[in-house]
Design an enzyme around this catalytic site. Sequence first.
Site, short mmCIF file in Angstrom:
data_model
loop_
_atom_site.label_atom_id
_atom_site.label_comp_id
_atom_site.label_asym_id
_atom_site.label_seq_id
_atom_site.Cartn_x
_atom_site.Cartn_y
_atom_site.Cartn_z
N TRP A 242 49.94 18.98 -10.61
CA TRP A 242 51.05 19.92 -10.50
C TRP A 242 50.55 21.34 -10.27
O TRP A 242 49.64 21.80 -10.94
CB TRP A 242 51.89 19.90 -11.79
CG TRP A 242 52.79 18.71 -11.89
CD1 TRP A 242 52.91 17.70 -10.98
CD2 TRP A 242 53.69 18.41 -12.96
NE1 TRP A 242 53.83 16.79 -11.43
CE2 TRP A 242 54.33 17.19 -12.63
CE3 TRP A 242 54.03 19.04 -14.15
CZ2 TRP A 242 55.28 16.60 -13.46
CZ3 TRP A 242 54.97 18.45 -14.97
CH2 TRP A 242 55.59 17.24 -14.63
N THR B 60 77.93 25.67 -14.88
CA THR B 60 76.57 26.02 -14.49
C THR B 60 76.63 26.48 -13.03
O THR B 60 77.51 26.05 -12.29
CB THR B 60 75.61 24.81 -14.59
OG1 THR B 60 76.07 23.80 -13.68
CG2 THR B 60 75.58 24.25 -15.99
N GLU C 284 73.87 25.63 -20.73
CA GLU C 284 74.04 24.56 -21.72
C GLU C 284 73.54 24.94 -23.11
O GLU C 284 73.77 24.22 -24.07
CB GLU C 284 73.27 23.30 -21.27
CG GLU C 284 73.83 22.60 -20.04
CD GLU C 284 73.29 23.14 -18.72
OE1 GLU C 284 72.88 24.33 -18.68
OE2 GLU C 284 73.28 22.40 -17.74
N LYS D 48 53.97 19.14 -6.28
CA LYS D 48 53.18 17.97 -6.67
C LYS D 48 52.13 17.71 -5.57
O LYS D 48 52.42 17.09 -4.57
CB LYS D 48 54.09 16.76 -6.88
CG LYS D 48 55.03 17.00 -8.04
CD LYS D 48 56.25 16.12 -8.02
CE LYS D 48 57.29 16.65 -8.99
NZ LYS D 48 58.40 17.39 -8.37
#
Length: 553
Positions: A451, A189, A333, A446
Site C-alpha cells: 500500500w 453524508t 456517522e 495498491k
Amino acid sequence: MQSTMQDVPLLISRILTHGSALHGSSQVITWTGEGEPRRRSFAEVGARSAKLAHALRDDLGVQGDARVATLMWNNPEHVEAYFAIPSMGAVLHTLNLRLPAEQLVWIVNHAADRVVIANGSLLPLLAPLLPHLKSVEHVVVSGPGDRSLLDGASAQVRVHEYEDLIADKPETYDWPELDERQAAAMCYTSGTTGDPKGVVYSHRSIYLHSMQVNMAQSMGLTDQDTSLIVVPQFHVNAWGLPHATFMTGVNMLMPDRFLQPGPLAEMIESERPTHAAAVPTIWQGLLQELKAKPRDVSSLGQVTIGGSACPPALMAAFDELGMRVCHAWGMTETSPLGTIARPPARVIGTDEEFAYRLTQGRFPASVEARLTGPGGERLPWDGESAGELEVRGPWIAGAYYGGQDAEVLRPADKFSEDGWLKTGDVGTISPDGYLTLTDRAKDVIKSGGEWISSVDLENALMAHPDVAEAAVVAVPDDKWGERPLATVVLKEGATADFATLRAFLADEGKIAKWQLPERWTVIEAVPKTSVGKFDKKVLRGQYAAGDLDVTQI
Ligand code: ADP
C-alpha cells in the site's frame, strides 16, 4: 439492583433553556459583509426559538416527527431552527447547499421534508428545485434576497416570511418531555465515495456529544471564549458547536455567506475570536490571504482542523502565526467527534509533541475503536499495523435512514456483523490510543501487493515552496496493478519541474523510492467536493477519459 438515580431524558430543549437563561448575555455575532455585524443574545435566541416553534406548529401544521429542512448559512436564524425544531419533537434536516441539484432533490424527497427554511440569498438555488420536491408544502424565507424568484415556482408550496411568521408569537413554549432516543436531526453524508446516506441523530447522542466537545481534552471552551464557526451548519451540525457553545455560553461568531479568505481575516481581526473550526482548505486560503495582507489574528489561541488531514506544513505555518492547530477526525456517522489530537502530558515541550499533534488524535472515553485487517483479523494497537478503523459508541451511527431494507439500513461495507461502524478509513493506532490515518480505503494505492498512502505523498508535495496544492490518485498500471499519479497545482511564478519535485520527495528518504510517482501532471485547481475535500473520483475519471496531460518520468 436498580439504581436510585433520577431518569431525566437528555433533550435539546434542556440545552436551549439552560443556555438562554444561564448564559443569556452570550452572543451570536453574525458577519454582514458591510458595516456592523448583527448581534443577538442567547436570551433572544431562546425567545425566538420558542416563537419559531409556535409558528411551525400553529401556522404550518408541523406535528410529530415531521421533517423541517434548512437551506441556510451559519447565522442566528439557523441556530434558532437548530433548537426549535428538535425541541418541539420534529426533526431538523440540514441541507448541504453545495450539493449538485439532483442530489439535493433526491435527499429532500428521501427524507420527505415538509417545510424548508431558506436564506433569501439561496433562493436562486432553491427555486428551480421546488417543482421536483414532492413532500414540501411550505417555504420560509429569512434574510436578504429576491423573493420574486419563488413566484409561481410551485403550485403546492406556500411561501412565508420568517420574521412575519414569528412576529406575534409567545416567547416561551412548553417543550414536550420527549424520549431521549427519539430523532432530533438528520444529515446526509456528502457522498464523496457513494450515494448520500441519511444519518439520524437522537437527542441523547447530540447531548452527550456536546458534553464531549466541551471537555478540556476536546475543545475545552468556556464563556470567556468566542468561537468562529466556519464549518457549515449543514455539515454534521457544524461539528456540534452550536449545541456545545449554547451549553457553556461560548459566543458564536458566524460568517453567514462570507466564507472567502478576505472577510474571514477581517472578522478575526475585528471580533477577536479565541477559537475557530474549519476544514484545511479554508485555512490554506486564509494563510495565503494573511501572507498577501497581514492582519492581527493573535486572538486565535485554538484552531480545530478536521474533515481531511491537516498538512504538516499548514500546522507549522499556523504555529508561526501564533495560532495553535488542534487536529481532529470524524465523519457524518460519528456526530462527528471521533478523535482529537491533544498530545499526552509526557511529551509537552519535547520533540515528540509536534508528531502527536499531527496524528488524527486520541479517542475519547465514549468512542471505542478497533482495527481490522484485510482478512477480517483484529490488528494490535502497536502504531504500525494498518487496518480499517471500526468504531462504536453512543454518538456513532448504528444504521442509516431509509425503511426496512437491511441493505439500506446496515450495508455490509458500512457495518460489521456485530454492529460496529466501518469507517472506510485506514490507519494505525498507537498503544496509547492515538489514531494515525494513512488513507481512505478507496484512495490508498495498491502497488504490487503493497500500500502507498496518497495522503503521505500529498503532504510531502505540499511542503515544496512552489506547490500550492497537490492530489495523488491511484491509476491502473500493467506491471504493478496500480501506481500513483501526482496532480500538482503550482503557485504563481513557480519554476519547479517534475524532476525537481520528484527529487524533493526522495530527499532525505521522505518517501521510499518505490513509492515515488512516475506519472505527473499540472492542473489549475484540485477538484473539491461539496464540503471542500479533494474530489479524487473526478481526477480518476479525468485520467481514465484521457483529459489530463500526463508526463512520465
Ligand atoms: P464524506 O464521507 O462524504 O466526505 P464526511 O464529512 O462524513 O463526508 O467525511 C468523513 C471522512 O473525512 C472520514 O471518513 C475521513 O476519511 C475524512 N476525515 C475527516 N477528518 C479527517 C482528518 N482529520 N484526517 C484525515 N481524514 C479525515
